[in-house]
Design an enzyme around this catalytic site. Sequence first.
Site, PDB file in Angstrom:
ATOM      1  N   LYS A  15      -8.279 -23.161 -49.388  1.00 14.18           N
ATOM      2  CA  LYS A  15      -8.607 -21.729 -49.297  1.00 14.18           C
ATOM      3  C   LYS A  15      -9.079 -21.164 -50.637  1.00 14.18           C
ATOM      4  O   LYS A  15     -10.061 -20.422 -50.698  1.00 14.18           O
ATOM      5  CB  LYS A  15      -7.392 -20.919 -48.799  1.00 14.18           C
ATOM      6  CG  LYS A  15      -6.848 -21.354 -47.461  1.00 14.18           C
ATOM      7  CD  LYS A  15      -5.711 -20.469 -46.991  1.00 14.18           C
ATOM      8  CE  LYS A  15      -4.497 -20.439 -47.903  1.00 14.18           C
ATOM      9  NZ  LYS A  15      -3.774 -21.731 -48.001  1.00 14.18           N
ATOM     10  N   ARG A  90       0.276 -14.125 -43.997  1.00 13.83           N
ATOM     11  CA  ARG A  90       0.981 -15.391 -43.855  1.00 13.83           C
ATOM     12  C   ARG A  90       2.124 -15.294 -42.852  1.00 13.83           C
ATOM     13  O   ARG A  90       2.799 -16.283 -42.598  1.00 13.83           O
ATOM     14  CB  ARG A  90       1.564 -15.769 -45.213  1.00 13.83           C
ATOM     15  CG  ARG A  90       1.053 -17.109 -45.763  1.00 13.83           C
ATOM     16  CD  ARG A  90       1.658 -17.252 -47.116  1.00 13.83           C
ATOM     17  NE  ARG A  90       1.553 -18.488 -47.770  1.00 13.83           N
ATOM     18  CZ  ARG A  90       0.729 -18.724 -48.803  1.00 13.83           C
ATOM     19  NH1 ARG A  90      -0.142 -17.829 -49.196  1.00 13.83           N
ATOM     20  NH2 ARG A  90       0.795 -19.869 -49.422  1.00 13.83           N
ATOM     21  N   ARG A 127      -3.416 -31.653 -57.521  1.00  9.63           N
ATOM     22  CA  ARG A 127      -4.037 -30.386 -57.939  1.00  9.63           C
ATOM     23  C   ARG A 127      -3.559 -29.975 -59.333  1.00  9.63           C
ATOM     24  O   ARG A 127      -2.391 -30.122 -59.669  1.00  9.63           O
ATOM     25  CB  ARG A 127      -3.664 -29.291 -56.929  1.00  9.63           C
ATOM     26  CG  ARG A 127      -4.212 -27.927 -57.306  1.00  9.63           C
ATOM     27  CD  ARG A 127      -4.261 -27.017 -56.127  1.00  9.63           C
ATOM     28  NE  ARG A 127      -2.938 -26.480 -55.789  1.00  9.63           N
ATOM     29  CZ  ARG A 127      -2.763 -25.573 -54.838  1.00  9.63           C
ATOM     30  NH1 ARG A 127      -3.775 -25.137 -54.123  1.00  9.63           N
ATOM     31  NH2 ARG A 127      -1.551 -25.122 -54.562  1.00  9.63           N
ATOM     32  N   ARG A 160       1.175 -26.670 -61.023  1.00 16.11           N
ATOM     33  CA  ARG A 160       2.039 -25.573 -60.595  1.00 16.11           C
ATOM     34  C   ARG A 160       3.424 -26.115 -60.277  1.00 16.11           C
ATOM     35  O   ARG A 160       3.551 -27.177 -59.693  1.00 16.11           O
ATOM     36  CB  ARG A 160       1.450 -24.922 -59.342  1.00 16.11           C
ATOM     37  CG  ARG A 160       0.479 -23.808 -59.634  1.00 16.11           C
ATOM     38  CD  ARG A 160      -0.274 -23.363 -58.417  1.00 16.11           C
ATOM     39  NE  ARG A 160       0.555 -23.068 -57.251  1.00 16.11           N
ATOM     40  CZ  ARG A 160       0.081 -22.552 -56.111  1.00 16.11           C
ATOM     41  NH1 ARG A 160      -1.202 -22.271 -55.999  1.00 16.11           N
ATOM     42  NH2 ARG A 160       0.874 -22.323 -55.091  1.00 16.11           N
ATOM     43  N   ARG A 171       7.009 -25.997 -48.581  1.00 12.59           N
ATOM     44  CA  ARG A 171       5.929 -25.036 -48.309  1.00 12.59           C
ATOM     45  C   ARG A 171       5.209 -25.370 -47.005  1.00 12.59           C
ATOM     46  O   ARG A 171       4.822 -24.476 -46.254  1.00 12.59           O
ATOM     47  CB  ARG A 171       4.929 -25.009 -49.482  1.00 12.59           C
ATOM     48  CG  ARG A 171       5.515 -24.322 -50.714  1.00 12.59           C
ATOM     49  CD  ARG A 171       4.716 -24.638 -51.953  1.00 12.59           C
ATOM     50  NE  ARG A 171       3.368 -24.128 -51.904  1.00 12.59           N
ATOM     51  CZ  ARG A 171       2.339 -24.679 -52.559  1.00 12.59           C
ATOM     52  NH1 ARG A 171       2.517 -25.763 -53.279  1.00 12.59           N
ATOM     53  NH2 ARG A 171       1.154 -24.139 -52.480  1.00 12.59           N
TER      54      ARG A 171
HETATM   55  P1  AMP Z   1      -0.351 -19.824 -52.788  1.00  8.76           P
HETATM   56  O1  AMP Z   1      -0.908 -19.769 -54.156  1.00  8.76           O
HETATM   57  O2  AMP Z   1      -1.164 -19.089 -51.769  1.00  8.76           O
HETATM   58  O3  AMP Z   1      -0.031 -21.238 -52.348  1.00  8.76           O
HETATM   59  O4  AMP Z   1       1.054 -19.058 -52.831  1.00  8.76           O
HETATM   60  C1  AMP Z   1       2.092 -19.496 -53.666  1.00  8.76           C
HETATM   61  C2  AMP Z   1       3.407 -18.890 -53.226  1.00  8.76           C
HETATM   62  O5  AMP Z   1       3.324 -17.452 -53.312  1.00  8.76           O
HETATM   63  C3  AMP Z   1       3.813 -19.161 -51.788  1.00  8.76           C
HETATM   64  O6  AMP Z   1       4.450 -20.412 -51.623  1.00  8.76           O
HETATM   65  C4  AMP Z   1       4.726 -17.990 -51.512  1.00  8.76           C
HETATM   66  O7  AMP Z   1       5.985 -18.161 -52.123  1.00  8.76           O
HETATM   67  C5  AMP Z   1       4.021 -16.854 -52.234  1.00  8.76           C
HETATM   68  N1  AMP Z   1       3.042 -16.159 -51.358  1.00  8.76           N
HETATM   69  C6  AMP Z   1       1.679 -16.143 -51.498  1.00  8.76           C
HETATM   70  N2  AMP Z   1       1.122 -15.406 -50.533  1.00  8.76           N
HETATM   71  C7  AMP Z   1       2.136 -14.940 -49.763  1.00  8.76           C
HETATM   72  C8  AMP Z   1       2.189 -14.132 -48.605  1.00  8.76           C
HETATM   73  N3  AMP Z   1       1.090 -13.640 -48.035  1.00  8.76           N
HETATM   74  N4  AMP Z   1       3.418 -13.866 -48.089  1.00  8.76           N
HETATM   75  C9  AMP Z   1       4.550 -14.335 -48.663  1.00  8.76           C
HETATM   76  N5  AMP Z   1       4.568 -15.115 -49.734  1.00  8.76           N
HETATM   77  C10 AMP Z   1       3.368 -15.419 -50.301  1.00  8.76           C
END
Ligand code: AMP
Length: 214
Positions: A15, A90, A127, A160, A171
Amino acid sequence: MKKVLILLGPPGAGKGTVGGKLSEIYNLPLISSGDLLRENVNNHTELGEKANSYIKRGELVPDELVEKIIEDRIKKEDCNYGFILDGFPRTLKQAEDLEKIFHDEGSLIVIYLSASDEFLIKRLSNRRICENCGAIYHLINLPPKKEGICDKCGGKLIQREDDKPEVIKKRIDVYHKLTQPIIDYYRKKGNFFEISGEGKLEETVTKIKEILKW
Ligand code: AMP
């Protein structure tokens, strides 16, 4: 009419990378809830402190915290012509609440990038991201020109915390439980397209351009 694209998909489906390309092509801001949350964590804001404990464990941050940052972000002037959402919504609650924040549903297109769990684990463990500008690399498929250094800004590339194996698994589980139901929600609404996130970046972007016709 605003051009609004939601990129749905599990962590590691591409994404952020695909969204970055589309953002350049269509000159629309890419709004990543994960990036916004990490920015808050790095700046030690109150919201960041609250969110960090969830992020570290691979759990979702409570809806109201994420919705607040998304709502504030999409009100900004650069979103006047539209925006691309990466990582939001999400949960079903977030999807429903997005409609309250953003009423102009007619222009909304949802693209679901699908990928198998096995593929996601491999991609996420390779990554690396730039700690300065957030650019995304893959050690095998999209390596930086100089090892450990960001091509775009010269920043240091890091893994990360939540891309480490134990957290990746969590996740993906959380995704299946809480995020997958949104797919049916949008599928029923129409303007929903599924494509594989496992292909090459250029191929995926070409397919999305054909769908969008923007
Ligand atoms: P990402 O970078 O999109 O993989 O997001 C990293 C982390 O941020 C996720 O594992 C969640 O803990 C949190 N996070 C990101 N977007 C959301 C969302 N829309 N709702 C809840 N938690 C989020």
